[in-house]
Scaffold this active site. Structure first.
Site, PDB file in Angstrom:
ATOM      1  CG  HIS A  76      -2.095  -0.886   1.099  1.00  0.00           C
ATOM      2  ND1 HIS A  76      -3.253  -0.704   1.799  1.00  0.00           N
ATOM      3  CD2 HIS A  76      -2.293  -1.959   0.320  1.00  0.00           C
ATOM      4  CE1 HIS A  76      -4.135  -1.642   1.459  1.00  0.00           C
ATOM      5  NE2 HIS A  76      -3.555  -2.425   0.574  1.00  0.00           N
ATOM      6  CE1 TYR A 205      -5.839   3.689  11.004  1.00  0.00           C
ATOM      7  CE2 TYR A 205      -5.120   4.032   8.735  1.00  0.00           C
ATOM      8  CZ  TYR A 205      -4.980   3.379   9.962  1.00  0.00           C
ATOM      9  OH  TYR A 205      -3.999   2.442  10.125  1.00  0.00           O
ATOM     10  N   PRO A 297      -4.231   0.434  18.811  1.00  0.00           N
ATOM     11  CG  PRO A 297      -6.160  -0.735  18.223  1.00  0.00           C
ATOM     12  CD  PRO A 297      -5.481  -0.078  19.373  1.00  0.00           C
ATOM     13  CE  LYS A 301       3.777   3.517  13.391  1.00  0.00           C
ATOM     14  NZ  LYS A 301       4.107   3.033  12.076  1.00  0.00           N
ATOM     15  CE1 TYR A 389      -1.198   4.094   9.284  1.00  0.00           C
ATOM     16  CE2 TYR A 389      -0.026   3.205   7.386  1.00  0.00           C
ATOM     17  CZ  TYR A 389      -1.096   3.166   8.269  1.00  0.00           C
ATOM     18  OH  TYR A 389      -2.062   2.188   8.128  1.00  0.00           O
TER      19      TYR A 389
HETATM   20  C1  PHB Z   1      -5.969  -4.246  10.782  1.00  0.00           C
HETATM   21  O1  PHB Z   1      -6.034  -4.529   9.585  1.00  0.00           O
HETATM   22  O2  PHB Z   1      -6.315  -5.073  11.653  1.00  0.00           O
HETATM   23  C2  PHB Z   1      -5.487  -2.913  11.199  1.00  0.00           C
HETATM   24  C3  PHB Z   1      -4.973  -2.060  10.245  1.00  0.00           C
HETATM   25  C4  PHB Z   1      -4.532  -0.801  10.618  1.00  0.00           C
HETATM   26  C5  PHB Z   1      -4.621  -0.405  11.929  1.00  0.00           C
HETATM   27  C6  PHB Z   1      -5.124  -1.268  12.890  1.00  0.00           C
HETATM   28  C7  PHB Z   1      -5.557  -2.524  12.530  1.00  0.00           C
HETATM   29  O3  PHB Z   1      -4.222   0.842  12.263  1.00  0.00           O
END
Ligand code: PHB
Ligand code: APR
Length: 406
Positions: A76, A205, A297, A301, A389
């Protein structure tokens, strides 16, 4: 009768941290024995985040387990941020000189590492009971456990405590020798895994008036979605229909139209926590991964920090065994903690910005929207998000003058 085992490094815990350490040590010719409380199937049943930084990809390659990730993982080069009804893209590659992240589930990383360990014939004791770490304040530490009614004792040079947040390694350290920093957030993440195509080819997000949401994925046919919910909610309050209906309400019209729903194949509610232990070494016991720290989460990280701890630890052990130097061991805690605190800061900041807190009032919502609006329209703001990120490098400059010596 007690079975006596001798090794250089005893690894407690066979999550991603313990398994990756085992593989890196094996490559360096250092012997290790692994002890895990659960069965392999139980370990593989845990569903966790799935975004790998370049540093983590490089480590998996170094450990010789990167092939399936490169084949099946999804590269990505950006992600979307949705707020005030509008989506904005963070172009990671353009903002960081061509760096990307890899979407590849932690379950798959764990499976690749487990397979490599089995293939190499390296010793692992699963379903170990009553594991104890002993004498790590001497030059002769030991790990003791029971399995199938028999006792085992591992005599070793070092113990690697990779046994997660609820493990026994951190708990075995005298309270006066350890400092713990903790923040528990007043909400959780309700996660759903489904065999449906992802709503978008990259992650979204979402900061909405109804709370945070995240649209993630595992493959072109498997999606992972999350909703911010009060920690008092229970799973029986959240039928699949209720989940999809609430997710729709938090999305923009385009995503709402694109969303494909289906039966959930996993559903769980997880708390959000920021937690750090200082220091991370106690004599000949090292803590690594979730045993030493937890991040919320948002920003994914957790696994990446576990990987960088393990890299520093395997370097320290190589310094010791191959160069006869204590330098890496002495530096371990400070090197880890510097990178950890930066990731803790980013995860806390990103969580705070994107979620609704019960104490937030109308002005907090407007201030967060204004911050997001600023960030998405400033090259400096975008670059700051992007460089955090994609993950900080393993060695980022010389220590600040004020860096405490842990
Ligand atoms: C996930 O795919 O579980 C996931 C992806 C990004 C995040 C948290 C969890 O920031
Ligand atoms: N004895 C032996 N093993 C134990 C014990 C014990 N007393 N207690 C716990 N364990 C095992 C757990 O069963 C688990 O398999 O230690 C392992 C720890 O694994 P994880 O919790 O996955 O922690 P870690 O390897 O540090 O991985 C960090 O996990 O939570 C995510 O976001 C985090 O992705 C990151 C990753």
């Amino acid at each position: 009768m007690t079975h006596s085992i001798r090794t250089q490094v005893a690894i407690v815990g066979a999550g991603p941290a313990g398994l990756l350490l085992g593989q890196l040590l094996h490559k360096a010719g250092i012997d290790a024995v692994m002890v895990e409380r659960q069965s392999p199937d139980y370990v593989l049943g845990r569903i966790r985040a799935g975004v790998l930084e370049q540093v983590t990809m490089d480590l998996l390659d170094e450990a010789g387990v990167g092939a399936r990730m490169h084949r099946d993982g999804l590269v990505h080069s950006g992600f979307d941020m949705l707020f005030a009804g509008q989506r904005h893209r963070v172009d990671l590659a353009a903002l960081t000189g061509g760096q990307n992240v890899m979407v590849y589930g932690q379950t798959e990383v764990t499976r690749d590492l487990m397979d490599a360990r089995t293939q190499a014939g390296l010793p692992s004791y699963y379903e170990a009971q009553d594991v104890q770490v002993l004498d790590f304040d001497t030059d002769h530490p030991r790990v003791w456990f029971q399995k199938d009614g028999e006792s085992y004792e591992i005599a070793c040079d070092f113990i690697a405590g990779c046994d997660g947040f609820h493990g026994i390694c951190r708990a075995s350290v005298p309270r006066a020798a350890i400092k713990e920093f903790e923040k528990v957030y007043p909400f959780g993440w309700l996660g759903v895994l489904s065999d449906t195509p992802p709503v978008h080819h990259e992650l979204i997000y979402v900061n909405s008036e109804r709370g945070f949401a995240l649209c993630s994925q595992r493959s072109a046919t498997r999606s992972r979605y999350y909703l911010q919910v009060p920690m008092t909610d229970t799973l029986d309050q959240w039928s699949d229909d209720a989940f999809w209906a609430e997710l729709r309400l938090r999305l923009d019209p385009q995503a709402r139209a694109d969303l494909v729903t289906g039966a959930s194949i996993e559903k769980s509610i997880a708390p959000l926590r920021s937690f750090v232990t200082e220091p991370m070494r106690f004599g000949r016991l090292f803590l690594a991964g979730d045993a030493a720290h937890i991040v919320p989460p948002t920003g994914a990280k957790g696994l990446n920090l576990a990987a960088s701890d393990v890299k520093y630890l395997s370097q320290a052990l190589q310094d010791f065994y191959l160069e006869r130097s204590q330098a890496g061991i002495e530096a371990y805690s400070g090197r880890c903690l510097r990178r950890i605190w930066r990731a803790e800061r980013f995860s806390w900041w990103f969580t705070t910005l994107m979620h609704q807190f019960p104490t937030d009032t109308a002005i907090d919502a407007r201030l967060k929207e204004a911050e997001l609006d600023y960030l998405m329209h400033s090259q400096a703001g975008l670059r700051s998000i992007a460089e955090n990120y994609i993950g900080l490098p393993l060695n980022f400059g010389s220590p600040a003058a004020s860096t405490p010596a842990f």
